[in-house]
Write an enzyme that holds these catalytic residues in place. Sequence first.
Site, short mmCIF file in Angstrom:
data_model
loop_
_atom_site.label_atom_id
_atom_site.label_comp_id
_atom_site.label_asym_id
_atom_site.label_seq_id
_atom_site.Cartn_x
_atom_site.Cartn_y
_atom_site.Cartn_z
N HIS A 124 0.98 -1.18 0.04
CA HIS A 124 0.01 0.20 0.06
C HIS A 124 0.95 1.19 -0.06
CE1 HIS A 124 -3.52 2.22 0.54
NE2 HIS A 124 -3.99 1.91 1.53
N GLN A 137 -0.40 4.66 0.88
CA GLN A 137 -0.50 5.07 2.38
C GLN A 137 0.69 5.24 2.97
OE1 GLN A 137 -3.53 4.64 4.37
NE2 GLN A 137 -2.12 5.51 5.76
N CYS A 166 -3.76 3.24 9.66
CA CYS A 166 -4.23 3.72 8.19
C CYS A 166 -5.56 3.89 8.05
CB CYS A 166 -3.64 2.76 7.33
SG CYS A 166 -4.30 1.14 7.49
N ARG A 196 -3.29 11.61 3.17
CA ARG A 196 -3.43 10.70 2.05
C ARG A 196 -3.60 11.73 0.79
NH1 ARG A 196 -5.22 5.55 1.82
NH2 ARG A 196 -4.56 5.65 -0.36
N1 CP Z 1 -6.36 3.66 4.41
C1 CP Z 1 -7.04 3.23 3.36
O1 CP Z 1 -6.57 2.96 2.39
O2 CP Z 1 -8.65 3.46 3.49
P1 CP Z 1 -9.57 3.03 2.59
O3 CP Z 1 -9.51 1.57 2.39
O4 CP Z 1 -10.63 3.64 2.93
O5 CP Z 1 -9.14 3.66 0.97
N1 NVA Z 2 -4.71 -4.07 5.64
C1 NVA Z 2 -5.85 -3.36 5.19
C2 NVA Z 2 -5.51 -1.97 4.98
C3 NVA Z 2 -6.91 -1.17 4.57
C4 NVA Z 2 -6.49 0.29 4.18
C5 NVA Z 2 -6.44 -4.11 4.14
O1 NVA Z 2 -5.68 -4.62 3.15
O2 NVA Z 2 -7.58 -4.29 4.34
#
Ligand code: CP
Ligand code: NVA
Length: 291
Positions: free
Chosen positions: A126, A129, A246, A274
């Site tokens: 990610h 993030q 996050c 973000r």
């Molecule tokens: N932290 C994050 O990526 O949030 P969302 O899943 O809401 O995009």
């Molecule tokens: N680790 C989590 C992050 C969400 C923003 C997921 O992948 O669901």
Amino acid sequence: MKDFIDIADYSNEVIQSLVESAFNLKQTAHRGNELEGKSIGLIFEKPSLRTRVSFEMAIHHLKGHAITLQQDEIQLGKRESIEDVAQVLSRYVDMVMIRTFEHENIKRFAQSASIPIINGLTNTSHPCQALADALTIYEHFKRLEGIRVTYLGDDNNVSRSLAEICLATGMHCTISSPKKHNDDMMGVNYVLDPKQAIENADVIYTDTWISMGAKRNNTLLKELEPYQLNESLIKIAPETAIVLHCLPAHRGDEITDTILTGPQSKVFDQAENRYHAQKALLVYLSQLNSN
Ligand code: CP
Ligand code: NVA
């Protein structure tokens, strides 16, 4: 490098300059025309609040146009192949962000696309993030070099990108998890005991115990219980430590309500960041690919 798929694909200098640029864009409440006349596709195969809205607003404030596509609309890899979708979208839009499951899928998409592809989360990483995380830490401590970051809980996509940005910016990364589904990363300190892991932390970070698309694993959930960020655990860390998550958070699982909303928490600054971090990324990619 036309794409933004993993932090580790980029040089430390580029990652550091993206964080600084995001900081400057935030300070000046930047509105610009860097994406004027450009369209950005946003593909979501998983739910999203922050990623979708922060990308759409960043694009809007740079005078670009966002086209959001949900999985049931294009059915990536089902209705037609990833490679065909990538080639078709390359004829219409100027960049694509994708949130998907398998990391391999975004790599395949990027290989077939002639436009920049941004990773908006895969099962493995990610990176957008992580840019926002580093910006939040930089804003608070006024530096990144030497900051001690401890991630507690499920070792996942978020912890991988966090570790990568720590390595790129001179922060010390400790991961404390009962599970190691990520490969051990060189330069990351793995500490099984959560108390030991946070005793000198400047930043304590946690994330959901069940990521989107992951199966519920009751054995793992039981093993994760001592990693809950709660009132008794946080007492072990310095009072000056900040708390990051996050989001979305699962209060009562990986973090308690009082810690998430308490004085050490920076989670809503982090969520706001973000937007600023992605604005810096969009400006960078649009300039890089127009040269
Ligand atoms: N932290 C994050 O990526 O949030 P969302 O899943 O809401 O995009
Ligand atoms: N680790 C989590 C992050 C969400 C923003 C997921 O992948 O669901």
